[in-house]
Design a protein around this motif. Structure first.
Motif, PDB file in Angstrom:
ATOM      1  N   UNK B 201       0.901  -1.311   0.062  1.00 41.09           N
ATOM      2  CA  UNK B 201       0.208  -0.154   0.417  1.00 41.09           C
ATOM      3  C   UNK B 201       1.000   1.141   0.234  1.00 41.09           C
ATOM      4  N   UNK B 270      -6.526  -3.277   4.327  1.00 38.51           N
ATOM      5  CA  UNK B 270      -6.037  -3.768   2.474  1.00 38.51           C
ATOM      6  C   UNK B 270      -7.658  -3.070   3.035  1.00 38.51           C
ATOM      7  N   UNK B 271      -7.145  -2.164   1.506  1.00 42.33           N
ATOM      8  CA  UNK B 271      -8.208  -1.242   0.586  1.00 42.33           C
ATOM      9  C   UNK B 271      -8.114   0.001   1.785  1.00 42.33           C
ATOM     10  N   UNK B 272      -6.714   0.065   1.959  1.00 44.69           N
ATOM     11  CA  UNK B 272      -6.550   1.552   3.090  1.00 44.69           C
ATOM     12  C   UNK B 272      -8.014   2.139   4.216  1.00 44.69           C
ATOM     13  N   UNK B 273      -8.428   0.934   4.839  1.00 36.74           N
ATOM     14  CA  UNK B 273      -9.384   1.242   6.005  1.00 36.74           C
ATOM     15  C   UNK B 273      -8.759   1.152   7.096  1.00 36.74           C
TER      16      UNK B 273
END
Lengths: 167, 424, 335
Positions: B201, B270-273
């Protein structure tokens, strides 16, 4: 069923007639992908034109982008000659609304200012939405609603009428 | 005023009795339980409906956000959330605004807790003034005002010399130090575990060594100063190895782990949570397994919520800009019970890490259902589950680690000193 | 990883809706982007280099971090698609006044724009924007933190394809500051997705992420080993501030160990391509004679840059429109 060979013969004759009447020396043929390119190549051969056949992909010029988006398989347009000052022979397989021809002419002008554009289509389905008429056409055709005509090719060139399934 | 609850299964130490029984509360104290309570005279009688009766839980690491900005939470909202989670004693982290580094702030917290609180609130004092890591705070005065321990709230001291002096001074008054270990130079501007996810990321990482070198240094300093040291929340396997070795050599050190670190790993970001932006960061599955094993083996004395509610805006930003922390005190027990049902943890060790373990660290009597104990307990329907949704949470922070999940165990009633402080 | 990125970037029928990262896009999609870009290169060769695709659409270049070069190519690309372009250099001014990113975006929504091109210093900022703030605006990532710079990576892929025709069998070395490079992350992903044989990273450990192997590449410490037999050498730009954070001792030592000289380039395949995103630090990353040499494509990338951005913008706008359509329940029928 319509015989493509016959239609091409008629178009060739009409085009010869037209060039004589207008006193044109040479055409530069440009076909609209994909069917128009096949027809343009045939006409070029029959008319004995030396210039290579240009190919237009009008995907970037369609006026229905906001409805159907970009065509997934865009290929570069390819014009092997200057348009500026040339007499162009624009060829498509089928004309109906006239919108494809409008897009193609816009695209051609982005290459330069042609001296003239002559339009030839194999089939004219009528039902025009824009004031654009072919100078030469192989045949007029009336379709039942729910039908569409499709040119298959390039070898052999055949016209087929298909039922469109509405989803 | 007497109160009898019938048809309950008293659950202490993890075992569920065969037959339901009753409990009798007299003047805020459990006066009888079992046969002697059944059918006893009472002013008020409640049908326990075959639920579990459990002693209230202790949470050593809970941010109530008061004093501080209103929108993040208050003692009223967050202690209600705690009561709903079956927690009846919370230790507040000193990073309030203003910082709890003086008796005045400690008294303010206690006053607010008396007026608006639903559970017992035990303030932890700041170990250094303003948590700046530079000057010693008035530790003895803070303890005198009621602070149960001194802590760093995750803020490092300027250097090891300041830490050594904090320890020496705390030891003078036999004060306990609650320290979250992190080497500030190694953590630097990191915001996620320096591993697979950070690499993919492109997030600045906090390496494992930011924690382990700090644990190592704290253990060395702690052994030398002979201070009573409590470390945590810990996040990685190697930290536990260090604590285990120190204990085996006889050092007085205890440690805690946050519930989020027992249920989630770095994969959660994941997915910039931003919800899963935690400090210490969530680490690998190997670490999670080691932490679970640490609870099971007893190296870890306490499971804490590390409850840190925040307003929605603070989580609405690119990952690194989000505020770390989750709202967890409400789901603490349910998440633990889910680990039990998954076979990851025994019920006995889960409950010990939420009751007797933390009580020992605080030098307090363990929560108990025995006659003579304060009537701090709750009723739980173990077979029922609840959905964690932003709207259904009582905490001001709607950032639970399991939003949308169905969790086992519903607390239907919580009592503090025999008074009902929460009822579903 | 891939999955959540796919669901965010693609419409339910698999068209591009946002372009946030290479992650989550498959080989067919990347190839489609390259093919579409090829068509736009042809447009750039006409006397009028403009097509009417995005006529009447508004593209906002939202740069939270200054970058004249990237912004100019996006602006030119949008204009060649006939879109109206608005450039907003937000920098830190808005946020230092206490305005959050969400506030800024809400204000921008009032302008009824159709596409945001976003450059931001924080990794994941375009994801955040795509997910939570502007569901009906297409988002193009023009570089976020250390995470991704997907249009830059795709233009490099276009350049490689033009020179090498295919990706199969290629060995590619990326040299320099991998750790802080969003371009490198996107390149590695794109190269692997497009099916190269091997991606190599050549860098000192201070300029590599803690777990470099998860990026899908082999790590080499010495240039001689890393460049051996490779078909493409990608040199990354080295930021001066790396000397200050104790990541590198000096520019001269970096050049000695990792600078691309003619001598080191001899380890690569004889027809190896040398690429650099520019602007070049001559004598720090690359020797002048290599930068200007016959194998270098450093300067030939501007045309590709515009074409890739035109491709991505028209595809994302098209996916976004198609998606709006299907949400309204109107059937989309190809003519």
């Amino acid at each position: 069923m319509l015989d493509v060979e016959q239609l091409l013969e008629r178009m060739t004759e009409d085009l010869r007639e037209l060039t004589r009447a207008r006193g044109l020396e040479v055409f530069h043929p440009v076909g609209i992908r994909t069917g128009g390119v096949w027809i343009a190549r045939e006409l070029r051969r029959r008319l004995g034109i030396e210039a290579e056949c240009g190919e237009l992909d009008i995907a970037f010029y369609r006026d229905d982008f906001s409805r159907i988006g970009l065509h997934p398989r865009v290929r570069p347009s390819w014009l092997p000659f200057e348009t500026e000052g040339f007499h162009l022979l624009l060829v498509d397989d089928v004309i109906m609304s006239g919108r494809t021809i409008r897009a193609a002419m816009n695209e051609l002008f982005d290459y330069g200012r042609p001296e003239s554009i002559t339009l030839a289509t194999l089939i004219d389905l009528g039902r025009r939405e824009l004031p654009i008429q072919p100078d030469v056409t192989g045949s007029r055709l009336e379709l039942e609603s729910g039908q569409r005509v499709k040119l298959q090719g390039p070898e052999p060139l055949e016209l087929a009428i298909e039922e469109v399934s509405h989803g | 005023m007497t109160w009898r609850i019938d048809h309950i299964f008293p659950v202490e130490g993890g075992k569920v009795p065969q037959e339901p029984t009753s409990v009798l509360v007299d003047d805020g104290v459990i006066s009888a339980i079992g046969g002697s309570a059944e059918g006893a005279e009472a002013d008020q009688v409640t049908d326990g409906q075959q639920q579990w009766l459990m002693p209230g839980l202790i949470d050593l690491n809970c941010h109530l956000r008061e004093p501080g900005p209103d929108r993040k939470g208050s003692i009223a909202t967050e202690t209600l959330a705690a009561a709903r989670g079956g927690v009846t004693r919370v230790c507040t982290v000193p990073d309030t605004s203003p910082v709890n580094d003086s008796g005045a702030v400690t008294h303010l917290i206690q006053d607010l807790a008396r007026r608006n609180g639903r559970v017992r609130v035990h303030p932890v004092g700041a170990m250094t003034r303003g948590l700046a890591g530079e000057h010693l705070s008035d530790m003895a005065s803070l303890a005198g005002a009621g602070c149960v321990a001194m802590g760093n709230a995750g803020y490092a001291t300027q250097n090891a010399r300041v830490m050594r002096r904090c320890m020496a001074y705390a030891r003078t008054f036999d004060l306990k130090l609650f320290i979250q270990p992190e080497n500030p130079a190694l953590a630097a501007d990191g915001c996620a575990h320096d591993g697979v996810m950070a690499a993919r990321l492109g997030l600045p990482g906090i390496p494992e060594v930011a924690e382990t070198t700090a644990v190592n240094e704290l253990l060395m300093l702690g052994a030398e100063t002979e201070v009573r040291l409590h470390l945590g929340p810990l996040s990685c396997a190697r930290s536990l190895d260090l604590v285990r070795a120190a204990r085996e050599s006889g050092q007085a050190v205890t440690c805690e782990v946050g519930i989020t670190h027992l249920v989630a790993t770095e994969g959660s970001i994941d997915g910039y949570e931003g919800i899963f932006h935690c400090r210490p960061p969530l680490r690998t599955e190997v670490d999670r397994q080691a932490l679970l094993e640490g609870v099971e083996s007893g190296v870890i004395d306490a499971i804490v919520s590390q409850h840190r509610p925040t307003d929605r805006a603070a989580k609405q930003a690119p990952f690194a800009d989000t505020e770390p922390g989750l709202s967890t005190v409400e789901s603490l027990l349910s998440l633990g019970l889910r680990l039990v049902s998954e076979g990851a943890l025994s019920r006995e060790r889960l409950l010990a890490a939420l009751t007797s373990g933390p009580a020992r660290i605080l030098d307090q009597a363990p929560p108990s259902l025995e006659a003579g104990s304060p009537a701090d307990f709750f009723l739980l329907t173990p077979g029922q589950s609840w959905n964690v949704e932003p709207e259904s949470l009582l905490s001001s922070g709607a950032h639970a680690p399991t939003l949308g999940a169905e969790l086992p165990g519903v607390v239907t009633l919580t009592a503090l000193g025999g008074r009902v402080v929460y009822q579903a | 990883m891939g999955e959540s990125n796919a669901s965010l970037q693609l419409t339910p029928d698999g068209n591009l809706r946002h372009f946030l990262s290479i992650d989550g896009l498959d080989r067919a999609m990347l190839t489609r982007i390259l093919d579409t870009a090829d068509s736009f290169i042809e447009v750039g060769e006409r006397s009028i280099k403009k097509v009417p695709l995005l006529r009447g659409r508004t593209v906002v270049n939202l740069f939270f971090e200054p970058s004249t070069r990237t912004r100019s190519t996006f602006e030119l690309a949008a204009k060649r698609l006939s879109a109206d372009v608005l450039n907003l250099d937000i920098g830190t001014s808005a946020t230092s006044k206490g305005e959050t990113l969400s506030d800024t975006l809400l204000n921008l929504r009032a302008m009824a724009s159709d596409m945001f091109v976003i450059r931001h210093a924080q990794s994941g900022a375009p994801h955040f924007i795509a997910r939570s703030v502007t569901p009906d605006v297409a988002i193009i990532n023009a570089g976020d933190g250390r995470h991704a710079h997907p249009t830059q990576a795709m233009l490099d892929m276009l350049t490689i394809r033009q020179h090498k025709q295919t990706f199969a069998g290629l060995r590619v070395a990326i040299v320099g500051d991998i750790q802080h490079s969003r371009v490198a992350r996107s390149q590695i992903r794109a190269l692997n997705t497009l099916g190269v044989d091997e991606v190599r990273l050549v860098a000192p450990y201070t300029l590599l992420p803690n777990r470099p192997e998860v990026l899908g590449a082999r790590v080499f410490s010495r240039m001689e080993d890393g460049l051996k037999g490779v078909d493409v050498v990608i040199m990354l730009r080295l930021q001066r501030e790396r000397m200050e954070g104790a990541l590198l001792p000096s520019e001269s030592e970096f050049y000695r160990m990792y600078g691309l000289t003619e001598e080191k380039l001899r380890h690569a395949a004889p027809d190896a391509l040398v690429m650099h995103p520019g602007p070049i630090n001559r004598g720090v990353e690359i020797e002048s004679s290599v930068a200007d040499g016959p194998q270098s494509v450093i300067l030939g990338q501007v045309t590709n840059g515009i074409a890739i951005r035109m491709a991505v913008m028209s595809m994302a706008m098209s996916g976004q429109l198609g998606d709006r359509q299907s949400e309204q329940g109107e059937g989309v029928q190809a003519s």
